[in-house]
Design a protein around this motif. Sequence first.
Motif, PDB file in Angstrom:
ATOM      1  N   VAL A 149       0.845  -1.201   0.000  1.00 32.03           N
ATOM      2  CA  VAL A 149       0.000   0.000   0.000  1.00 32.03           C
ATOM      3  C   VAL A 149       0.878   1.248   0.000  1.00 32.03           C
ATOM      4  CG1 VAL A 149      -1.600   1.365   1.419  1.00 32.03           C
ATOM      5  CG2 VAL A 149      -2.025  -1.071   1.012  1.00 32.03           C
ATOM      6  N   THR A 150       1.923   1.247   0.797  1.00 30.09           N
ATOM      7  CA  THR A 150       2.854   2.385   0.828  1.00 30.09           C
ATOM      8  C   THR A 150       3.495   2.591  -0.540  1.00 30.09           C
ATOM      9  OG1 THR A 150       3.326   1.905   3.151  1.00 30.09           O
ATOM     10  CG2 THR A 150       4.870   3.343   2.004  1.00 30.09           C
ATOM     11  N   THR A 151       3.913   1.508  -1.164  1.00 30.21           N
ATOM     12  CA  THR A 151       4.519   1.593  -2.495  1.00 30.21           C
ATOM     13  C   THR A 151       3.508   2.107  -3.512  1.00 30.21           C
ATOM     14  OG1 THR A 151       5.982  -0.240  -1.949  1.00 30.21           O
ATOM     15  CG2 THR A 151       5.728   0.277  -4.269  1.00 30.21           C
ATOM     16  N   ARG A 204       1.697   6.397  -7.070  1.00 33.90           N
ATOM     17  CA  ARG A 204       0.625   7.259  -7.565  1.00 33.90           C
ATOM     18  C   ARG A 204       1.035   8.726  -7.486  1.00 33.90           C
ATOM     19  NH1 ARG A 204      -5.453   8.159  -5.575  1.00 33.90           N
ATOM     20  NH2 ARG A 204      -6.188   8.997  -7.544  1.00 33.90           N
ATOM     21  N   GLU A 205       1.713   9.108  -6.411  1.00 34.01           N
ATOM     22  CA  GLU A 205       2.179  10.497  -6.277  1.00 34.01           C
ATOM     23  C   GLU A 205       3.184  10.848  -7.366  1.00 34.01           C
ATOM     24  OE1 GLU A 205       3.730  10.881  -2.347  1.00 34.01           O
ATOM     25  OE2 GLU A 205       1.751  10.837  -1.402  1.00 34.01           O
ATOM     26  N   TRP A 213       0.533   2.329 -10.509  1.00 33.20           N
ATOM     27  CA  TRP A 213       0.410   1.961  -9.115  1.00 33.20           C
ATOM     28  C   TRP A 213      -0.602   0.845  -8.864  1.00 33.20           C
ATOM     29  CZ3 TRP A 213      -4.318   2.676  -6.721  1.00 33.20           C
ATOM     30  CH2 TRP A 213      -5.237   3.469  -7.425  1.00 33.20           C
ATOM     31  N   ILE A 214      -1.457   0.590  -9.861  1.00 35.21           N
ATOM     32  CA  ILE A 214      -2.488  -0.420  -9.634  1.00 35.21           C
ATOM     33  C   ILE A 214      -1.929  -1.831  -9.763  1.00 35.21           C
ATOM     34  CG2 ILE A 214      -4.630  -1.408 -10.531  1.00 35.21           C
ATOM     35  CD1 ILE A 214      -5.608   1.354 -11.066  1.00 35.21           C
ATOM     36  N   TYR A 215      -1.286  -2.110 -10.919  1.00 36.46           N
ATOM     37  CA  TYR A 215      -0.922  -3.505 -11.158  1.00 36.46           C
ATOM     38  C   TYR A 215       0.052  -4.080 -10.140  1.00 36.46           C
ATOM     39  CZ  TYR A 215       1.056  -7.719 -12.964  1.00 36.46           C
ATOM     40  OH  TYR A 215       1.530  -8.991 -13.071  1.00 36.46           O
ATOM     41  N   PRO A 216       1.282  -3.665 -10.093  1.00 37.36           N
ATOM     42  CA  PRO A 216       2.094  -4.429  -9.134  1.00 37.36           C
ATOM     43  C   PRO A 216       1.733  -4.182  -7.670  1.00 37.36           C
ATOM     44  CG  PRO A 216       3.497  -3.350 -10.755  1.00 37.36           C
ATOM     45  CD  PRO A 216       2.107  -2.840 -10.933  1.00 37.36           C
ATOM     46  N   PRO A 217       1.801  -2.961  -7.159  1.00 41.96           N
ATOM     47  CA  PRO A 217       1.656  -2.824  -5.707  1.00 41.96           C
ATOM     48  C   PRO A 217       0.223  -2.996  -5.195  1.00 41.96           C
ATOM     49  CG  PRO A 217       2.207  -0.701  -6.668  1.00 41.96           C
ATOM     50  CD  PRO A 217       2.232  -1.702  -7.776  1.00 41.96           C
ATOM     51  N   ALA A 218      -0.746  -2.429  -5.876  1.00 43.29           N
ATOM     52  CA  ALA A 218      -2.124  -2.505  -5.375  1.00 43.29           C
ATOM     53  C   ALA A 218      -2.661  -3.940  -5.453  1.00 43.29           C
ATOM     54  CB  ALA A 218      -3.024  -1.552  -6.148  1.00 43.29           C
ATOM     55  N   VAL A 219      -2.309  -4.651  -6.496  1.00 37.53           N
ATOM     56  CA  VAL A 219      -2.769  -6.039  -6.622  1.00 37.53           C
ATOM     57  C   VAL A 219      -2.125  -6.905  -5.534  1.00 37.53           C
ATOM     58  CG1 VAL A 219      -2.692  -8.083  -8.098  1.00 37.53           C
ATOM     59  CG2 VAL A 219      -3.286  -5.866  -9.072  1.00 37.53           C
ATOM     60  N   ILE A 220      -0.852  -6.705  -5.270  1.00 38.87           N
ATOM     61  CA  ILE A 220      -0.180  -7.468  -4.216  1.00 38.87           C
ATOM     62  C   ILE A 220      -0.807  -7.149  -2.862  1.00 38.87           C
ATOM     63  CG2 ILE A 220       1.993  -7.756  -2.966  1.00 38.87           C
ATOM     64  CD1 ILE A 220       3.399  -7.404  -5.683  1.00 38.87           C
ATOM     65  N   ALA A 221      -1.099  -5.870  -2.626  1.00 40.91           N
ATOM     66  CA  ALA A 221      -1.744  -5.489  -1.369  1.00 40.91           C
ATOM     67  C   ALA A 221      -3.114  -6.152  -1.245  1.00 40.91           C
ATOM     68  CB  ALA A 221      -1.879  -3.976  -1.280  1.00 40.91           C
ATOM     69  N   ALA A 222      -3.882  -6.170  -2.331  1.00 39.78           N
ATOM     70  CA  ALA A 222      -5.211  -6.799  -2.301  1.00 39.78           C
ATOM     71  C   ALA A 222      -5.095  -8.300  -2.021  1.00 39.78           C
ATOM     72  CB  ALA A 222      -5.932  -6.553  -3.620  1.00 39.78           C
ATOM     73  N   LEU A 223      -4.122  -8.963  -2.627  1.00 38.56           N
ATOM     74  CA  LEU A 223      -3.927 -10.392  -2.379  1.00 38.56           C
ATOM     75  C   LEU A 223      -3.534 -10.665  -0.925  1.00 38.56           C
ATOM     76  CD1 LEU A 223      -2.088 -11.499  -5.651  1.00 38.56           C
ATOM     77  CD2 LEU A 223      -4.444 -12.006  -4.977  1.00 38.56           C
ATOM     78  N   CYS A 224      -2.655  -9.824  -0.400  1.00 42.29           N
ATOM     79  CA  CYS A 224      -2.246  -9.999   1.002  1.00 42.29           C
ATOM     80  C   CYS A 224      -3.417  -9.759   1.947  1.00 42.29           C
ATOM     81  CB  CYS A 224      -1.093  -9.058   1.338  1.00 42.29           C
ATOM     82  SG  CYS A 224       0.443  -9.499   0.525  1.00 42.29           S
ATOM     83  N   LEU A 225      -4.226  -8.746   1.673  1.00 35.79           N
ATOM     84  CA  LEU A 225      -5.394  -8.482   2.511  1.00 35.79           C
ATOM     85  C   LEU A 225      -6.423  -9.606   2.397  1.00 35.79           C
ATOM     86  CD1 LEU A 225      -5.761  -4.643   1.968  1.00 35.79           C
ATOM     87  CD2 LEU A 225      -4.988  -5.830   4.027  1.00 35.79           C
ATOM     88  N   ALA A 226      -6.567 -10.180   1.196  1.00 35.38           N
ATOM     89  CA  ALA A 226      -7.467 -11.325   1.030  1.00 35.38           C
ATOM     90  C   ALA A 226      -6.951 -12.525   1.831  1.00 35.38           C
ATOM     91  CB  ALA A 226      -7.606 -11.685  -0.442  1.00 35.38           C
ATOM     92  N   GLY A 227      -5.649 -12.714   1.825  1.00 33.59           N
ATOM     93  CA  GLY A 227      -5.060 -13.787   2.629  1.00 33.59           C
ATOM     94  C   GLY A 227      -5.295 -13.570   4.113  1.00 33.59           C
ATOM     95  N   LEU A 228      -5.148 -12.329   4.560  1.00 31.32           N
ATOM     96  CA  LEU A 228      -5.426 -12.019   5.971  1.00 31.32           C
ATOM     97  C   LEU A 228      -6.890 -12.274   6.317  1.00 31.32           C
ATOM     98  CD1 LEU A 228      -3.417  -8.755   6.749  1.00 31.32           C
ATOM     99  CD2 LEU A 228      -3.300 -10.930   7.952  1.00 31.32           C
ATOM    100  N   ALA A 229      -7.782 -11.891   5.409  1.00 27.25           N
ATOM    101  CA  ALA A 229      -9.208 -12.133   5.651  1.00 27.25           C
ATOM    102  C   ALA A 229      -9.490 -13.637   5.718  1.00 27.25           C
ATOM    103  CB  ALA A 229     -10.045 -11.484   4.556  1.00 27.25           C
TER     104      ALA A 229
END
Length: 121
Positions: free
Chosen positions: A78-80, A85-86, A91-107
């Motif tokens: 998420v930080t990346t 984005r700034e 910013w969507i494909y590599p970092p945001a997708v990885i963040a979404a996958l990690c959050l899905a794993g946490l869920a």
Amino acid sequence: MTDDEPLEGDIGPAAAESPLADARGEQSRREELARQAEELRRYEREREARRRRTNAVAGRITVVLVALLLAFLAYDSVTTALQARERGDPWIYPPAVIAALCLAGLAGLAGLAVRAVRRRR
């Protein structure tokens, strides 16, 4: 040496006092064997219980470590994504997708933890 010769130090078979004493001796041997078998079964049950407790603790530790790793990876991604984005980088494909996958794993881990707690009750 033949089979009927005694071995060195062999004193021969013990003479039974009476058929009744022999029957009592057989009964006590059976009881002793039954006690030993029950003791072995009890030790095996205790060992299995210890193994299950140890595996349960190891499983909990593993789940906590995996959750911490996924949380760190999600935070880092998420930080990346925000920094990319700034800067105007993708910013969507590599970092945001990885963040979404990690959050899905946490869920998913949280869901499994809730299910395990409910099953335990």
